[in-house]
Design a protein around this motif. Structure first.
Motif, PDB file in Angstrom:
ATOM      1  N   GLU A   1       1.311 -36.108  10.390  1.00  0.00           N
ATOM      2  CA  GLU A   1       1.799 -35.060  11.289  1.00  0.00           C
ATOM      3  C   GLU A   1       0.850 -33.870  11.281  1.00  0.00           C
ATOM      4  O   GLU A   1       0.517 -33.317  12.334  1.00  0.00           O
ATOM      5  N   TYR A   2       0.406 -33.476  10.092  1.00  0.00           N
ATOM      6  CA  TYR A   2      -0.513 -32.356   9.939  1.00  0.00           C
ATOM      7  C   TYR A   2      -1.835 -32.640  10.656  1.00  0.00           C
ATOM      8  O   TYR A   2      -2.347 -31.800  11.396  1.00  0.00           O
ATOM      9  N   GLU A   3      -2.399 -33.823  10.436  1.00  0.00           N
ATOM     10  CA  GLU A   3      -3.668 -34.187  11.057  1.00  0.00           C
ATOM     11  C   GLU A   3      -3.533 -34.296  12.574  1.00  0.00           C
ATOM     12  O   GLU A   3      -4.435 -33.901  13.307  1.00  0.00           O
ATOM     13  N   GLN A   4      -2.408 -34.820  13.051  1.00  0.00           N
ATOM     14  CA  GLN A   4      -2.195 -34.922  14.489  1.00  0.00           C
ATOM     15  C   GLN A   4      -2.141 -33.530  15.118  1.00  0.00           C
ATOM     16  O   GLN A   4      -2.732 -33.287  16.170  1.00  0.00           O
ATOM     17  N   LYS A   5      -1.464 -32.602  14.435  1.00  0.00           N
ATOM     18  CA  LYS A   5      -1.385 -31.235  14.935  1.00  0.00           C
ATOM     19  C   LYS A   5      -2.780 -30.609  14.997  1.00  0.00           C
ATOM     20  O   LYS A   5      -3.133 -29.952  15.977  1.00  0.00           O
ATOM     21  N   LYS A   6      -3.592 -30.827  13.957  1.00  0.00           N
ATOM     22  CA  LYS A   6      -4.955 -30.299  13.949  1.00  0.00           C
ATOM     23  C   LYS A   6      -5.771 -30.884  15.087  1.00  0.00           C
ATOM     24  O   LYS A   6      -6.521 -30.168  15.754  1.00  0.00           O
ATOM     25  N   LEU A   7      -5.642 -32.190  15.326  1.00  0.00           N
ATOM     26  CA  LEU A   7      -6.389 -32.831  16.407  1.00  0.00           C
ATOM     27  C   LEU A   7      -5.967 -32.292  17.766  1.00  0.00           C
ATOM     28  O   LEU A   7      -6.811 -32.043  18.632  1.00  0.00           O
ATOM     29  N   LEU A   8      -4.665 -32.117  17.953  1.00  0.00           N
ATOM     30  CA  LEU A   8      -4.183 -31.578  19.224  1.00  0.00           C
ATOM     31  C   LEU A   8      -4.694 -30.165  19.444  1.00  0.00           C
ATOM     32  O   LEU A   8      -5.096 -29.805  20.550  1.00  0.00           O
ATOM     33  N   GLU A   9      -4.685 -29.339  18.387  1.00  0.00           N
ATOM     34  CA  GLU A   9      -5.188 -27.978  18.496  1.00  0.00           C
ATOM     35  C   GLU A   9      -6.684 -27.978  18.805  1.00  0.00           C
ATOM     36  O   GLU A   9      -7.158 -27.199  19.632  1.00  0.00           O
ATOM     37  N   LYS A  10      -7.438 -28.868  18.160  1.00  0.00           N
ATOM     38  CA  LYS A  10      -8.874 -28.952  18.407  1.00  0.00           C
ATOM     39  C   LYS A  10      -9.131 -29.395  19.841  1.00  0.00           C
ATOM     40  O   LYS A  10      -9.996 -28.837  20.512  1.00  0.00           O
ATOM     41  N   ASN A  11      -8.387 -30.389  20.324  1.00  0.00           N
ATOM     42  CA  ASN A  11      -8.555 -30.844  21.699  1.00  0.00           C
ATOM     43  C   ASN A  11      -8.250 -29.726  22.682  1.00  0.00           C
ATOM     44  O   ASN A  11      -8.942 -29.566  23.687  1.00  0.00           O
TER      45      ASN A  11
END
Length: 72
Positions: A41-51
């Motif tokens: 969940e944490y990594e997905q949130k980081k990826l979405l924020e980066k995108n």
């Protein structure tokens, strides 16, 4: 569908997993599953924020960039 994965934990992590398993009265695999779910969940949130940041970087032009090449 469940799969069996084989992996090695370093000694410190394995010992902590054993301690928390006893303290929390949970199976080590349950603790690992819960921890990995939180990690994903944490990594997905980081990826979405980066995108989102990357997308904004492509669409946010400064004044000069916006008007560059426009003849009025």
């Amino acid at each position: 569908m469940e799969k069996d994965f084989k992996f090695n934990l370093n000694t410190k992590v394995a010992e902590e997993l054993e301690v928390y398993s006893e303290i929390l009265k949970k199976d080590p695999s349950t603790i690992l599953n819960e921890a990995l779910e939180l990690y994903f969940e944490y990594e997905q949130k980081k990826l979405l924020e980066k995108n989102l940041e990357d997308e904004n970087a492509m669409t946010n032009l400064n004044y000069d960039e916006f008007w560059d090449g426009v003849d009025l």
